[in-house]
Design a protein around this motif. Sequence first.
Motif, PDB file in Angstrom:
ATOM      1  N   TYR A 437       0.817  -1.219   0.000  1.00 16.21           N
ATOM      2  CA  TYR A 437       0.000   0.000   0.000  1.00 16.21           C
ATOM      3  C   TYR A 437       0.850   1.269   0.000  1.00 16.21           C
ATOM      4  N   GLU A 438       2.184   1.111  -0.041  1.00 21.08           N
ATOM      5  CA  GLU A 438       3.121   2.232  -0.039  1.00 21.08           C
ATOM      6  C   GLU A 438       2.973   3.101   1.210  1.00 21.08           C
ATOM      7  N   ILE A 439       2.702   2.433   2.342  1.00 21.38           N
ATOM      8  CA  ILE A 439       2.714   3.094   3.648  1.00 21.38           C
ATOM      9  C   ILE A 439       4.045   2.694   4.270  1.00 21.38           C
ATOM     10  N   TYR A 440       5.080   3.429   3.944  1.00 19.66           N
ATOM     11  CA  TYR A 440       6.442   2.921   4.102  1.00 19.66           C
ATOM     12  C   TYR A 440       6.997   2.984   5.523  1.00 19.66           C
ATOM     13  N   THR A 441       6.593   3.971   6.312  1.00 17.57           N
ATOM     14  CA  THR A 441       7.203   4.113   7.636  1.00 17.57           C
ATOM     15  C   THR A 441       7.017   2.867   8.497  1.00 17.57           C
ATOM     16  N   PRO A 442       5.816   2.260   8.569  1.00 12.10           N
ATOM     17  CA  PRO A 442       5.679   1.027   9.344  1.00 12.10           C
ATOM     18  C   PRO A 442       6.585  -0.099   8.855  1.00 12.10           C
ATOM     19  N   VAL A 443       6.878  -0.142   7.553  1.00 13.38           N
ATOM     20  CA  VAL A 443       7.772  -1.186   7.034  1.00 13.38           C
ATOM     21  C   VAL A 443       9.127  -1.089   7.710  1.00 13.38           C
ATOM     22  N   LEU A 444       9.648   0.135   7.844  1.00 16.74           N
ATOM     23  CA  LEU A 444      10.963   0.321   8.457  1.00 16.74           C
ATOM     24  C   LEU A 444      10.960  -0.138   9.910  1.00 16.74           C
ATOM     25  N   ALA A 445       9.916   0.239  10.662  1.00 20.97           N
ATOM     26  CA  ALA A 445       9.847  -0.153  12.077  1.00 20.97           C
ATOM     27  C   ALA A 445       9.719  -1.661  12.233  1.00 20.97           C
ATOM     28  N   LEU A 446       8.870  -2.279  11.421  1.00 28.35           N
ATOM     29  CA  LEU A 446       8.664  -3.729  11.509  1.00 28.35           C
ATOM     30  C   LEU A 446       9.923  -4.483  11.092  1.00 28.35           C
ATOM     31  N   ALA A 447      10.602  -4.000  10.067  1.00 25.38           N
ATOM     32  CA  ALA A 447      11.828  -4.665   9.615  1.00 25.38           C
ATOM     33  C   ALA A 447      12.931  -4.536  10.657  1.00 25.38           C
ATOM     34  N   ALA A 448      13.040  -3.359  11.292  1.00 23.23           N
ATOM     35  CA  ALA A 448      14.081  -3.159  12.302  1.00 23.23           C
ATOM     36  C   ALA A 448      13.865  -4.049  13.519  1.00 23.23           C
ATOM     37  N   ALA A 449      12.604  -4.374  13.817  1.00 22.50           N
ATOM     38  CA  ALA A 449      12.288  -5.206  14.986  1.00 22.50           C
ATOM     39  C   ALA A 449      12.190  -6.689  14.649  1.00 22.50           C
ATOM     40  N   ALA A 450      12.412  -7.049  13.393  1.00 25.74           N
ATOM     41  CA  ALA A 450      12.276  -8.458  12.994  1.00 25.74           C
ATOM     42  C   ALA A 450      13.331  -9.341  13.632  1.00 25.74           C
ATOM     43  N   ARG A 451      14.313  -8.738  14.307  1.00 31.79           N
ATOM     44  CA  ARG A 451      15.359  -9.545  14.950  1.00 31.79           C
ATOM     45  C   ARG A 451      14.795 -10.468  16.014  1.00 31.79           C
ATOM     46  N   PHE A 452      13.576 -10.198  16.529  1.00 30.44           N
ATOM     47  CA  PHE A 452      12.981 -11.101  17.510  1.00 30.44           C
ATOM     48  C   PHE A 452      12.769 -12.501  16.949  1.00 30.44           C
ATOM     49  N   LEU A 453      12.668 -12.623  15.627  1.00 26.96           N
ATOM     50  CA  LEU A 453      12.401 -13.923  15.022  1.00 26.96           C
ATOM     51  C   LEU A 453      13.532 -14.915  15.263  1.00 26.96           C
ATOM     52  N   LEU A 465      14.885 -12.681   7.414  1.00 27.46           N
ATOM     53  CA  LEU A 465      15.698 -12.245   6.285  1.00 27.46           C
ATOM     54  C   LEU A 465      14.833 -11.568   5.217  1.00 27.46           C
ATOM     55  N   GLU A 466      13.669 -12.155   4.945  1.00 28.09           N
ATOM     56  CA  GLU A 466      12.770 -11.592   3.928  1.00 28.09           C
ATOM     57  C   GLU A 466      12.250 -10.224   4.342  1.00 28.09           C
ATOM     58  N   ILE A 467      11.869 -10.090   5.617  1.00 30.58           N
ATOM     59  CA  ILE A 467      11.341  -8.809   6.101  1.00 30.58           C
ATOM     60  C   ILE A 467      12.424  -7.735   6.054  1.00 30.58           C
ATOM     61  N   GLU A 468      13.635  -8.092   6.475  1.00 32.11           N
ATOM     62  CA  GLU A 468      14.729  -7.115   6.453  1.00 32.11           C
ATOM     63  C   GLU A 468      15.085  -6.706   5.027  1.00 32.11           C
ATOM     64  N   THR A 469      15.039  -7.653   4.101  1.00 33.89           N
ATOM     65  CA  THR A 469      15.307  -7.329   2.696  1.00 33.89           C
ATOM     66  C   THR A 469      14.266  -6.352   2.169  1.00 33.89           C
ATOM     67  N   LEU A 470      13.002  -6.570   2.532  1.00 35.79           N
ATOM     68  CA  LEU A 470      11.936  -5.652   2.127  1.00 35.79           C
ATOM     69  C   LEU A 470      12.160  -4.272   2.739  1.00 35.79           C
ATOM     70  N   GLY A 471      12.596  -4.257   3.998  1.00 31.45           N
ATOM     71  CA  GLY A 471      12.874  -2.978   4.647  1.00 31.45           C
ATOM     72  C   GLY A 471      14.002  -2.216   3.981  1.00 31.45           C
ATOM     73  N   ILE A 472      15.040  -2.928   3.550  1.00 30.09           N
ATOM     74  CA  ILE A 472      16.159  -2.279   2.852  1.00 30.09           C
ATOM     75  C   ILE A 472      15.676  -1.645   1.554  1.00 30.09           C
ATOM     76  N   THR A 473      14.828  -2.350   0.826  1.00 29.20           N
ATOM     77  CA  THR A 473      14.281  -1.817  -0.427  1.00 29.20           C
ATOM     78  C   THR A 473      13.510  -0.529  -0.180  1.00 29.20           C
ATOM     79  N   PHE A 485      21.295   1.458   6.335  1.00 27.74           N
ATOM     80  CA  PHE A 485      22.494   0.823   6.878  1.00 27.74           C
ATOM     81  C   PHE A 485      22.171  -0.001   8.117  1.00 27.74           C
ATOM     82  N   PHE A 486      21.223   0.468   8.936  1.00 26.62           N
ATOM     83  CA  PHE A 486      20.805  -0.322  10.097  1.00 26.62           C
ATOM     84  C   PHE A 486      20.259  -1.674   9.651  1.00 26.62           C
ATOM     85  N   LEU A 487      19.404  -1.655   8.617  1.00 29.73           N
ATOM     86  CA  LEU A 487      18.783  -2.892   8.155  1.00 29.73           C
ATOM     87  C   LEU A 487      19.764  -3.774   7.393  1.00 29.73           C
ATOM     88  N   ARG A 488      20.714  -3.171   6.693  1.00 28.15           N
ATOM     89  CA  ARG A 488      21.754  -3.980   6.034  1.00 28.15           C
ATOM     90  C   ARG A 488      22.579  -4.723   7.082  1.00 28.15           C
TER      91      ARG A 488
END
Length: 698
Positions: A437-453, A465-473, A485-488
């Motif tokens: 939906y191109e609501i990008y800010t939540p993507v960054l927050a969710l990707a940064a917190a995906a480390r709990f997985l 890995l998939e969520i972080e890759t999406l966040g980098i994009t 760089f945080f997500l990389r």
Amino acid sequence: MISGSVPGSVVQAGSIGQVIVSASVQGEVPVPRQLPVPVRDFTGREHQVAALDRLLRSDTTTHGAVVVLDGIGGVGKTTVVTHWAHRIQDQFADGTLFVNLRGYGPSAPLDPAVVLGSFLAAFGVTQNQIPAELDAAAGLFRSLLASRQVLVVLDNAVSAEQVRPLLPTTAGCMAVVTSRDNLTDLVISESARRISLDPLAPAESHSLLLAVLGPARTEREPDASSELVRLCAGLPLAVRVAATRVASRPHWAIADVVDELREDQVADDGTSGIVGDTVQVVFDWSYARLTPEQARVFRLLGWHPGTEFSVPAVAALCGSRRRETYRCLEALAELHLVEPVSRNRYRMHDLLHAYARTRARLDSAAEQHAVCRRVLTWYASVTQLADKLLHPGFPSLDVELDQSGPLLALDDRAQALDWLTTEQPTLYAATRAAAEYEIYTPVLALAAAARFLTYLPRPLWVVRLEIETLGITVASALGDPVAEFFLRESRSETLIALQRWDEAEAGFASLDTQRNPKRYTAFIGLGWVHLSQGRWQRARDCYQQALPLAREHGQVRTLAVIEGNLATIAIGLGEHEQALAHIDRERDLRYRAGDREGHAHSFYRAATACLALGHHAAALELAEQALAGYRELPGTDGLVAPALELAATCLDHAGDLPRAADYLQRAATLYTDLGLPADDTRERWREVTARATTPPDA
């Protein structure tokens, strides 16, 4: 950094602040009984139930039986299988496994590797023992079932490929698969037996209507009852929704309901043909009779990223108060439009979810966008809060999110991990939906917190890995170098956890650029890659390059990580005096940073160095300090066991054999509980015990 120094530990990466997280201690594992609650008014389907009974008797004696129950959406496949499985599951002494594979719904179908992780965990396989690779996990699952009698129910499958790795292959086991597809490939390749579920016969539909409405009303209006059944076209979902709506209106005649349904059947409000004509008519009629508040909640549920949700999430979705939201959801549950699954938690049939979205699409584009933004931002906000509780003191990506309703009251690390674990499928779906939906800010927050997985079974690490890759994009598209760089960095840490060394090394190397405001993370990450593989000198070179850069940024905890790993490297190279110098600096930095676990582990590391130098009394005192620190912290059993072994070695040197034997026995028990190898420790315990009980003059 506490990486690579404790055997059998699971490394949870934290933005170059790695910490060891042990698997939880496994007590006696109960027999899994995972079936959902059966419907109380089940009726009909005698032929299909009898066919399942026959296959149970004939096909499980020599090999694992596989049955495919196929039929259109809403025809009652899950209901039939759940009813039958509850009736016969005592014939499967070792358990009943159930999973909704989400083959048809708003979120992506479940990866079979993820399902295998949950199945293996149900039988007590610890996180450390669950393979990340699909073939290895499937092999372990088959081996585990080889000596067991287990029923496996695979609901809502999308394809044979999704199902095949989850099938038992040995006598005494049975798998029942439901799907809207006939899964012919399974019939051919796995000799699966096929049972087709057609719409209910008129008599069966009438029996279901009777079960919901009672005999008084149906017998008083036999013709209207028959017509109501006909309008529902034999779909149990439609019959149940219509009958429940009638039952909630005791002063209505069934004939009145039939007249209204006929009117709705010829009306066209722009939504017909999306869900299916028969279900559409019943849903339209039922929806039209909801109160405006109930109708709004139901309609907006179509924009929820998954089919299971909590009251607070729906309150955020609708922008309403929790108490009002709860009352609406309870009303919808009474009408079978949602289904309670636990306290303050509900799920929705995927057909109802699809229908709700067709209704929601009639709202203005601005309202649709606002609803999606609210719910996705709420999930991102709670996830960001949980991440901070889970990784106190760790570097994090602080994403500014709009206020989207009250956040959950998560009090501590345990509550944070519990919420993240429960919501994991929804968070994955929310990340994908926010990107779509191109609501990008939540993507960054969710990707940064995906480390709990990485706390969860290994197959989910690929999801991280998939969520972080999406966040980098997304970060790259937004031109946000800090987030990128945080997500990389985080993605490269995930690659280390997956032992994909070359990719991890390339990922960290990409951080070595002047554009990166925290360029030192490149060298720390590269050092971690080399240290994890025992390349001591290459790792040291990397950490020494990182040290002045991190010092410039005043990163106290990061400096502690570097000093700790330089100490580990020095120990690996036999430079124990140098290691102690690094540890003294590390301990002070850990204390200043409030890193209690790292502070405790610095004593363990120092004890290792002192023991190698022959300073046995000092090593014992340091090992005891490490144990005292670990015991004040939850989830550190993976650290306690090796510390007990280390202390036992010191006690052995000091001649205190009974105490050394006691420590070794406790360490072996912990290793076993964690699913880690314990044979060597147990052998040491026997040897020390023998020496402790042998008379001095023997």
